[in-house]
Motif scaffolding. Structure first.
Motif, mmCIF file in Angstrom:
data_model
loop_
_atom_site.group_PDB
_atom_site.id
_atom_site.type_symbol
_atom_site.label_atom_id
_atom_site.label_comp_id
_atom_site.label_asym_id
_atom_site.label_seq_id
_atom_site.Cartn_x
_atom_site.Cartn_y
_atom_site.Cartn_z
ATOM 1 N N ILE A 174 0.641 -1.289 -0.045
ATOM 2 C CA ILE A 174 0.163 0.000 0.064
ATOM 3 C C ILE A 174 0.788 1.284 0.051
ATOM 4 O O ILE A 174 0.556 2.156 -0.589
ATOM 5 N N GLY A 175 1.864 1.203 0.891
ATOM 6 C CA GLY A 175 2.909 2.554 0.817
ATOM 7 C C GLY A 175 3.503 2.587 -0.276
ATOM 8 O O GLY A 175 3.612 3.949 -0.760
ATOM 9 N N SER A 176 4.093 1.582 -1.109
ATOM 10 C CA SER A 176 4.722 1.796 -2.354
ATOM 11 C C SER A 176 4.028 2.300 -3.289
ATOM 12 O O SER A 176 4.339 3.241 -4.112
ATOM 13 N N PHE A 216 -1.759 -1.073 -9.716
ATOM 14 C CA PHE A 216 -0.547 -0.649 -10.002
ATOM 15 C C PHE A 216 0.240 -1.571 -11.045
ATOM 16 O O PHE A 216 0.820 -1.140 -12.081
ATOM 17 N N ALA A 217 -0.374 -2.817 -11.072
ATOM 18 C CA ALA A 217 0.221 -3.717 -12.204
ATOM 19 C C ALA A 217 -0.538 -3.345 -13.527
ATOM 20 O O ALA A 217 0.358 -3.259 -14.568
ATOM 21 N N VAL A 218 -1.608 -2.775 -13.477
ATOM 22 C CA VAL A 218 -2.411 -2.470 -14.659
ATOM 23 C C VAL A 218 -1.459 -1.086 -15.137
ATOM 24 O O VAL A 218 -1.349 -1.144 -16.346
ATOM 25 N N TYR A 219 -1.497 -0.141 -14.229
ATOM 26 C CA TYR A 219 -0.527 0.895 -14.518
ATOM 27 C C TYR A 219 0.755 0.707 -15.301
ATOM 28 O O TYR A 219 1.097 1.250 -16.148
ATOM 29 N N ALA A 240 -4.374 -4.050 0.035
ATOM 30 C CA ALA A 240 -3.438 -4.078 -0.745
ATOM 31 C C ALA A 240 -3.291 -4.702 -1.970
ATOM 32 O O ALA A 240 -2.564 -4.531 -2.920
ATOM 33 N N ALA A 241 -4.413 -5.984 -2.141
ATOM 34 C CA ALA A 241 -4.585 -6.618 -3.309
ATOM 35 C C ALA A 241 -5.282 -5.583 -4.345
ATOM 36 O O ALA A 241 -4.820 -5.498 -5.519
ATOM 37 N N LEU A 297 0.484 -0.818 -18.837
ATOM 38 C CA LEU A 297 -0.122 0.374 -19.615
ATOM 39 C C LEU A 297 1.036 1.410 -19.949
ATOM 40 O O LEU A 297 1.001 2.035 -20.944
ATOM 41 N N ASN A 298 1.919 1.362 -19.059
ATOM 42 C CA ASN A 298 3.143 2.659 -19.034
ATOM 43 C C ASN A 298 4.426 2.288 -19.090
ATOM 44 O O ASN A 298 5.443 2.991 -19.783
ATOM 45 N N TRP A 299 4.975 1.242 -18.512
ATOM 46 C CA TRP A 299 6.240 0.834 -18.355
ATOM 47 C C TRP A 299 7.002 0.633 -19.720
ATOM 48 O O TRP A 299 8.122 1.061 -20.095
ATOM 49 N N PHE A 300 6.201 -0.029 -20.674
ATOM 50 C CA PHE A 300 6.755 -0.418 -22.059
ATOM 51 C C PHE A 300 6.663 1.015 -23.021
ATOM 52 O O PHE A 300 7.239 0.970 -24.205
ATOM 53 N N ARG A 301 5.754 1.767 -22.477
ATOM 54 C CA ARG A 301 5.741 3.034 -23.344
ATOM 55 C C ARG A 301 6.350 4.282 -22.982
ATOM 56 O O ARG A 301 6.925 5.015 -23.607
ATOM 57 N N ASP A 302 6.728 4.313 -21.648
ATOM 58 C CA ASP A 302 7.058 5.442 -20.990
ATOM 59 C C ASP A 302 8.017 5.374 -20.087
ATOM 60 O O ASP A 302 7.634 4.725 -18.850
ATOM 61 N N ASP A 303 9.337 5.743 -20.034
ATOM 62 C CA ASP A 303 10.446 5.661 -19.168
ATOM 63 C C ASP A 303 10.412 6.934 -18.386
ATOM 64 O O ASP A 303 11.168 7.725 -18.329
ATOM 65 N N ARG A 304 9.552 6.761 -17.177
ATOM 66 C CA ARG A 304 9.478 7.848 -16.257
ATOM 67 C C ARG A 304 10.637 8.043 -15.400
ATOM 68 O O ARG A 304 11.008 9.007 -14.736
#
Length: 201
Positions: free
Chosen positions: A52-54, A188-191, A181-182, A194-201
């Protein structure tokens, strides 16, 4: 230099060493593997609270970016705000949580100090890559690292001082924390997908 967007990752408009590109791409996976390993090893209420904190820490980073709205270095192709560095903030949260867990398990001794030092050194290197590869300024990664570390310590202390007794004594509290937590982990998994392979934050 003008900036442009693409459908994949964002990298600086400068020539990168292949080895550094590999480390830059791998950093998110190495740190995620570290966090997942700690969560699986703990498999307790503290682990659920850390999930949850992460995610909350990541959301805080996004909020701070919108509020501060500071540009990244001119050499990067990224156009979104860079203060604070979300990578630095997330990596710092995870590394501090890992160190706190190691100290909790092993106490303060040579083994725990060496392991903690290795974790902090590795994560510091990954954070430093954000500056060396012109994705962030030094101040952006420093602020991100400070915010992530402080947030983790406060989150960890809040659990141990205020919530752990309620969690251990009440099944309803355990169910509630697990469900939250779940939900956070799934969101976050959905995020990530959708984003990690498209956007290197």
């Amino acid at each position: 230099m003008a900036r442009r967007s693409s459908g994949t990752s964002w990298y600086p408009a400068v020539k990168l060493k292949p080895s550094l590109i590999v480390w830059l791409v791998m950093s998110k996976w190495v740190v995620s593997a570290l966090f997942a390993s700690i969560i699986l090893l703990r498999h307790d209420g503290t682990a659920l609270w850390a999930i949850i904190g992460s995610v909350s820490n990541s959301a805080l980073s996004v909020l701070l970016k919108r509020i501060l709205n500071q540009e990244r270095p001119a050499t990067t192709l990224r156009t979104d705000p860079g203060m604070p560095s979300s990578h630095a903030q997330s990596i710092s949260f995870i590394s501090v949580f890992a160190v706190l867990s190691v100290m909790e398990w092993l106490g303060t001794n040579k083994v725990s100090l060496c392991l903690s030092s290795f974790i902090l050194a590795l994560c510091s290197y990954f954070i430093r890559l954000r500056v060396s590869q012109k994705l962030h300024t030094s101040s952006q990664v420093v602020v991100g690292a400070i915010v992530g570390s402080v947030f983790c310590i406060l989150w960890y202390k809040t659990w141990n001082s205020l919530l752990i007794e309620a969690f251990e004594s009440s099944l309803w509290v355990q169910i509630f924390v697990f469900l939250v937590a779940a939900t956070f982990a799934l969101a976050f998994a959905v995020y990530v997908v959708l984003n990690w392979f498209r956007d290197d934050r």
